[in-house]
Design a protein around this motif. Structure first.
Motif, PDB file in Angstrom:
ATOM      1  N   SER A   1       0.809  -1.221   0.000  1.00  0.00           N
ATOM      2  CA  SER A   1       0.000   0.000   0.000  1.00  0.00           C
ATOM      3  C   SER A   1       0.841   1.269   0.000  1.00  0.00           C
ATOM      4  O   SER A   1       0.331   2.357  -0.278  1.00  0.00           O
ATOM      5  CB  SER A   1      -0.916   0.006   1.234  1.00  0.00           C
ATOM      6  OG  SER A   1      -0.158   0.182   2.432  1.00  0.00           O
ATOM      7  N   GLU A   2       2.131   1.147   0.321  1.00  0.00           N
ATOM      8  CA  GLU A   2       3.010   2.311   0.360  1.00  0.00           C
ATOM      9  C   GLU A   2       3.316   2.815  -1.056  1.00  0.00           C
ATOM     10  O   GLU A   2       3.421   2.037  -2.000  1.00  0.00           O
ATOM     11  CB  GLU A   2       4.330   1.964   1.051  1.00  0.00           C
ATOM     12  CG  GLU A   2       4.216   1.628   2.528  1.00  0.00           C
ATOM     13  CD  GLU A   2       4.127   2.861   3.403  1.00  0.00           C
ATOM     14  OE1 GLU A   2       4.296   3.973   2.881  1.00  0.00           O
ATOM     15  OE2 GLU A   2       3.885   2.698   4.613  1.00  0.00           O
ATOM     16  N   GLU A   3       3.500   4.122  -1.173  1.00  0.00           N
ATOM     17  CA  GLU A   3       3.946   4.685  -2.448  1.00  0.00           C
ATOM     18  C   GLU A   3       5.408   4.303  -2.668  1.00  0.00           C
ATOM     19  O   GLU A   3       6.219   4.362  -1.735  1.00  0.00           O
ATOM     20  CB  GLU A   3       3.792   6.203  -2.431  1.00  0.00           C
ATOM     21  CG  GLU A   3       4.152   6.867  -3.747  1.00  0.00           C
ATOM     22  CD  GLU A   3       3.939   8.379  -3.717  1.00  0.00           C
ATOM     23  OE1 GLU A   3       4.378   9.036  -4.675  1.00  0.00           O
ATOM     24  OE2 GLU A   3       3.342   8.873  -2.730  1.00  0.00           O
ATOM     25  N   ASP A   4       5.753   3.904  -3.893  1.00  0.00           N
ATOM     26  CA  ASP A   4       7.115   3.473  -4.183  1.00  0.00           C
ATOM     27  C   ASP A   4       8.078   4.653  -4.032  1.00  0.00           C
ATOM     28  O   ASP A   4       7.709   5.812  -4.253  1.00  0.00           O
ATOM     29  CB  ASP A   4       7.180   2.910  -5.612  1.00  0.00           C
ATOM     30  CG  ASP A   4       8.388   2.027  -5.839  1.00  0.00           C
ATOM     31  OD1 ASP A   4       9.157   1.797  -4.882  1.00  0.00           O
ATOM     32  OD2 ASP A   4       8.574   1.551  -6.975  1.00  0.00           O
ATOM     33  N   TYR A   5       9.307   4.365  -3.636  1.00  0.00           N
ATOM     34  CA  TYR A   5      10.337   5.394  -3.488  1.00  0.00           C
ATOM     35  C   TYR A   5      11.242   5.305  -4.702  1.00  0.00           C
ATOM     36  O   TYR A   5      12.137   4.461  -4.784  1.00  0.00           O
ATOM     37  CB  TYR A   5      11.121   5.179  -2.197  1.00  0.00           C
ATOM     38  CG  TYR A   5      12.130   6.269  -1.902  1.00  0.00           C
ATOM     39  CD1 TYR A   5      11.720   7.587  -1.741  1.00  0.00           C
ATOM     40  CD2 TYR A   5      13.479   5.981  -1.778  1.00  0.00           C
ATOM     41  CE1 TYR A   5      12.630   8.593  -1.459  1.00  0.00           C
ATOM     42  CE2 TYR A   5      14.404   6.982  -1.505  1.00  0.00           C
ATOM     43  CZ  TYR A   5      13.968   8.284  -1.342  1.00  0.00           C
ATOM     44  OH  TYR A   5      14.880   9.294  -1.073  1.00  0.00           O
ATOM     45  N   THR A   6      10.992   6.159  -5.666  1.00  0.00           N
ATOM     46  CA  THR A   6      11.712   6.079  -6.926  1.00  0.00           C
ATOM     47  C   THR A   6      12.162   7.477  -7.334  1.00  0.00           C
ATOM     48  O   THR A   6      12.158   8.407  -6.518  1.00  0.00           O
ATOM     49  CB  THR A   6      10.817   5.417  -7.998  1.00  0.00           C
ATOM     50  OG1 THR A   6      11.564   5.252  -9.203  1.00  0.00           O
ATOM     51  CG2 THR A   6       9.557   6.220  -8.272  1.00  0.00           C
ATOM     52  N   LEU A   7      12.567   7.661  -8.559  1.00  0.00           N
ATOM     53  CA  LEU A   7      12.977   8.970  -9.056  1.00  0.00           C
ATOM     54  C   LEU A   7      11.782   9.683  -9.679  1.00  0.00           C
ATOM     55  O   LEU A   7      10.928   9.052 -10.299  1.00  0.00           O
ATOM     56  CB  LEU A   7      14.084   8.827 -10.097  1.00  0.00           C
ATOM     57  CG  LEU A   7      15.380   8.171  -9.629  1.00  0.00           C
ATOM     58  CD1 LEU A   7      16.360   8.031 -10.790  1.00  0.00           C
ATOM     59  CD2 LEU A   7      16.024   8.967  -8.495  1.00  0.00           C
ATOM     60  N   THR A   8      11.745  10.999  -9.508  1.00  0.00           N
ATOM     61  CA  THR A   8      10.657  11.801 -10.086  1.00  0.00           C
ATOM     62  C   THR A   8      11.260  12.789 -11.073  1.00  0.00           C
ATOM     63  O   THR A   8      12.055  13.656 -10.674  1.00  0.00           O
ATOM     64  CB  THR A   8       9.893  12.559  -8.992  1.00  0.00           C
ATOM     65  OG1 THR A   8       9.379  11.628  -8.037  1.00  0.00           O
ATOM     66  CG2 THR A   8       8.744  13.353  -9.597  1.00  0.00           C
ATOM     67  N   PRO A   9      10.937  12.672 -12.341  1.00  0.00           N
ATOM     68  CA  PRO A   9      11.519  13.602 -13.326  1.00  0.00           C
ATOM     69  C   PRO A   9      10.946  15.005 -13.176  1.00  0.00           C
ATOM     70  O   PRO A   9       9.762  15.181 -12.857  1.00  0.00           O
ATOM     71  CB  PRO A   9      11.114  12.972 -14.664  1.00  0.00           C
ATOM     72  CG  PRO A   9       9.861  12.216 -14.363  1.00  0.00           C
ATOM     73  CD  PRO A   9      10.022  11.705 -12.967  1.00  0.00           C
ATOM     74  N   ASP A  10      11.779  16.004 -13.386  1.00  0.00           N
ATOM     75  CA  ASP A  10      11.345  17.399 -13.363  1.00  0.00           C
ATOM     76  C   ASP A  10      11.009  17.794 -14.806  1.00  0.00           C
ATOM     77  O   ASP A  10      11.888  18.202 -15.571  1.00  0.00           O
ATOM     78  CB  ASP A  10      12.452  18.282 -12.796  1.00  0.00           C
ATOM     79  CG  ASP A  10      12.008  19.720 -12.573  1.00  0.00           C
ATOM     80  OD1 ASP A  10      11.042  20.146 -13.231  1.00  0.00           O
ATOM     81  OD2 ASP A  10      12.643  20.413 -11.752  1.00  0.00           O
ATOM     82  N   LEU A  11       9.746  17.650 -15.153  1.00  0.00           N
ATOM     83  CA  LEU A  11       9.340  17.869 -16.537  1.00  0.00           C
ATOM     84  C   LEU A  11       9.305  19.347 -16.919  1.00  0.00           C
ATOM     85  O   LEU A  11       9.266  19.670 -18.107  1.00  0.00           O
ATOM     86  CB  LEU A  11       7.970  17.231 -16.783  1.00  0.00           C
ATOM     87  CG  LEU A  11       7.908  15.718 -16.556  1.00  0.00           C
ATOM     88  CD1 LEU A  11       6.509  15.196 -16.835  1.00  0.00           C
ATOM     89  CD2 LEU A  11       8.926  14.987 -17.412  1.00  0.00           C
TER      90      LEU A  11
ATOM     91  N   LEU B   1      18.157   1.203  -7.897  1.00  0.00           N
ATOM     92  CA  LEU B   1      16.787   1.602  -8.191  1.00  0.00           C
ATOM     93  C   LEU B   1      16.111   0.461  -8.940  1.00  0.00           C
ATOM     94  O   LEU B   1      16.504   0.127 -10.056  1.00  0.00           O
ATOM     95  CB  LEU B   1      16.760   2.869  -9.038  1.00  0.00           C
ATOM     96  CG  LEU B   1      15.357   3.387  -9.346  1.00  0.00           C
ATOM     97  CD1 LEU B   1      14.730   3.999  -8.110  1.00  0.00           C
ATOM     98  CD2 LEU B   1      15.383   4.391 -10.486  1.00  0.00           C
ATOM     99  N   HIS B   2      15.116  -0.153  -8.327  1.00  0.00           N
ATOM    100  CA  HIS B   2      14.397  -1.245  -8.962  1.00  0.00           C
ATOM    101  C   HIS B   2      13.277  -0.669  -9.823  1.00  0.00           C
ATOM    102  O   HIS B   2      12.504   0.185  -9.366  1.00  0.00           O
ATOM    103  CB  HIS B   2      13.841  -2.206  -7.913  1.00  0.00           C
ATOM    104  CG  HIS B   2      14.908  -2.985  -7.213  1.00  0.00           C
ATOM    105  ND1 HIS B   2      15.158  -4.309  -7.484  1.00  0.00           N
ATOM    106  CD2 HIS B   2      15.819  -2.625  -6.276  1.00  0.00           C
ATOM    107  CE1 HIS B   2      16.166  -4.744  -6.738  1.00  0.00           C
ATOM    108  NE2 HIS B   2      16.582  -3.733  -5.997  1.00  0.00           N
ATOM    109  N   LEU B   3      13.203  -1.124 -11.058  1.00  0.00           N
ATOM    110  CA  LEU B   3      12.218  -0.610 -12.020  1.00  0.00           C
ATOM    111  C   LEU B   3      10.933  -1.410 -11.867  1.00  0.00           C
ATOM    112  O   LEU B   3      10.618  -2.283 -12.674  1.00  0.00           O
ATOM    113  CB  LEU B   3      12.803  -0.703 -13.433  1.00  0.00           C
ATOM    114  CG  LEU B   3      14.155   0.004 -13.606  1.00  0.00           C
ATOM    115  CD1 LEU B   3      14.744  -0.267 -14.982  1.00  0.00           C
ATOM    116  CD2 LEU B   3      14.014   1.511 -13.366  1.00  0.00           C
TER     117      LEU B   3
END
Length: 555
Positions: A78-88, A394-396
């Motif tokens: 249920s947790e939000e994944d901790y990944t990279l967020t692109p700055d669009l 970083l797991h995809l």
């Protein structure tokens, strides 16, 4: 143990809540206030499938111990994944399109076109440069085919190498085609279509970074990023007449790039000259704090400044000791014109002041075979099933792992990837458990042999490839896997060993040789320069000195 004792133990477990904390290492953290029990039928199914039999008196215990996982599993999912967020906004991407014909794709070089330029770059190291990314590199909102239809994926992240390129003032203009699952040495296996050699239509650009090689060679872009696990930067660099570097393992972060196998994954620069190759490496290199392939204390190097300072003399290689790796010239089926070009290149380096000596490393002759046997057991799960357990990276997760390949997925692969998967199944079924470990130990012995040789010389020289590019099949599917793969027997004999050991290896063009099937067709061939780990400056210096000695196209 009677029921009363069992209940007493359970009561003490529950009252303490945390089990084993004082030891620092534990397999049971908490059972909770009201532990859930695993369904006994499910427990029986799990153990039966694993060919296990549990002590009947322990069944109740196991339903509690395994049932304790159910709430944490639900919480984690249920947790939000901790990944990279692109700055669009800072790194916008526009005009995303899929080429519809050979002209739009530059004879197959482009997989997807778009335009992305940072609104506020941090440096101008790549100002004015156009860049293509190999189509196994994540760039949010742009499809990432990995050269195959076996899996469909549009990333939601930007790979750090892409962000670093944009921060250096470059414009990324698209994704370069790559071969099917990045497992091919010829350029007629990609799901986006064949990639034709600039110097002879209908001939291979090499693989798997085929589009990157083509686009740099044709002038569509100034530089490109390729990936290299067995030679996939250096093969197209050699076949397309450009410069390509497989950096030291771990120098460039592989985060956000589809892995073939972690111990041989490399992302590297491709360019029309050594200085541009050095500039792109300078931008991409350095730890990102995510990729576990990388040492955390990598020093920042100015490869361009070092290169400019090293080439001021008319004898720029004076005092430089260069070793000619003798076993590299005895690859079965090596082309005599390539050997002739290689000896001419060695003579040129001697004229530039280098001290040349012959180096014998007998292990080199069998190194590619060990690489071939080592790769399937760890590479097939990673490359084809997206399995990446046991890794800090970083797991995809939006490209979900598979338990096995379906028939449709297998059929969508090229012969190279199909071979990898079948060899994985074969080795898993027939070899002892220690087989992969023994391959790894033997490759470490090879690493030590190269390191020992590089104590007496600055770099080692080999031909990049043993033969010129092959002719592409107009209808590849009408040819069997043996015929398709046989075009490139021993292709990686001089490249793959350095993936396994991690030494930096640069390919620079050294002239033209005739095609194997038509002496009237002239195709590029490359000189490979191998250096000590994290000494890319040495290979750049030798490569640039050779490059500056004359126009390779006249050789």
């Amino acid at each position: 143990m009677d029921q009363g004792q069992s209940q007493d133990i359970l009561h003490r477990f529950l009252s303490s809540k945390i089990i084993g904390a004082k030891d620092g290492i534990m397999s049971v953290v908490t059972l909770g206030e009201n532990p859930k029990k695993l369904d006994t039928a499910l427990l029986n199914t799990i153990t039966t499938n694993a060919s296990l039999k549990l002590n009947p008196t322990h069944i109740s215990d196991w339903t509690i111990l395994l049932g304790a996982l159910q709430d944490p599993i639900a919480q984690i999912l249920s947790e939000e994944d901790y990944t990279l967020t692109p700055d669009l906004e800072k790194y916008p991407r526009t005009n995303i399109s899929i080429p519809s014909n050979d002209q739009e794709s530059d004879q197959g070089g482009w997989a997807t076109k778009f335009v992305s330029k940072a609104t506020s770059p941090k440096t101008d190291l790549l100002a004015g440069k156009t860049v293509a990314l190999k189509d196994n590199i994540a760039f949010a909102s742009v499809r990432c085919t990995n050269g195959t239809t076996a899996t469909s994926w549009t990333p939601t992240i930007d790979a750090p190498v892409a962000t670093r390129i944009l921060d250096a003032g470059a414009t990324i203009t698209g994704k370069a085609a790559c071969e099917n699952a990045c497992m091919e040495g010829d350029s007629d296996t990609s799901c986006t279509g064949p990639v034709h050699n600039v110097y002879a239509y209908g001939y291979s650009c090499g693989g798997s970074s085929s589009g990157s090689g083509r686009l740099v060679s044709s002038g569509e872009v100034n530089v490109a990023v390729g990936g290299d696990q067995g030679g996939s930067v250096r093969i197209p660099a050699s076949m397309c007449g450009i410069v390509g570097l497989k950096p030291t393992w771990g120098l460039v972060p592989y985060t956000g790039i589809l892995s073939l196998e972690a111990t041989i994954d490399h992302a590297g620069p491709m360019a029309r000259n050594v200085r541009d190759c050095a500039a792109l490496l300078e931008v991409m290199a350095g730890p990102d704090g995510i990729d576990d392939r990388q040492p955390c204390n990598l020093p920042k190097r100015s490869y361009m400044a070092d290169l400019d300072a090293s080439l001021t003399d008319c004898k720029p290689l004076a005092g430089v000791k260069i070793g000619v790796l003798s076993e590299s010239l005895s690859i079965p089926g090596i082309s005599e014109p390539i050997v002739t070009l290689f000896h001419r290149a060695v003579s040129t380096l001697r004229d530039l002041g280098a001290e040349i000596q012959e180096i014998s490393i007998p292990l080199h002759a069998d190194a590619a075979a060990v690489w071939m046997c080592s790769l399937p057991l760890s590479g097939a799960p990673t490359a084809l099933l997206n399995a990446s357990t046991g890794r800090k990276q970083l797991h995809l997760n939006d490209r979900a792992p598979l338990p096995a390949l379906s028939q449709d997925s297998f059929d969508a692969l090229g012969p190279g990837a199909q071979t990898l998967y079948l060899r994985y199944l074969y080795l898993r079924h027939t070899t002892p458990p220690a087989f992969h470990g023994k391959c790894t130990n033997l490759l470490r012995r090879l690493n030590d042999a190269y390191d020992l040789a590089l104590q007496s010389v600055s770099v080692l020289l080999t031909p990049t490839l043993p033969h010129p590019p092959s002719k592409l099949f107009p209808d590849p599917s009408s040819h069997g896997p043996l015929e398709r793969l046989s075009r490139n027997l021993n292709l990686v004999a001089n490249t793959a060993p350095f993936n396994s050991t991690g030494h930096p290896a640069l390919s620079v063009p050294m002239g033209f040789v005739p095609a194997r099937d038509d002496e009237g067709v002239k195709l590029p061939a490359g000189l490979q320069i191998v250096g000590r780990k994290f000494c890319e400056g040495d290979v750049f210096k030798v490569g640039a000195a050779f490059e500056g000695s004359g126009d390779w196209k006249t050789f």
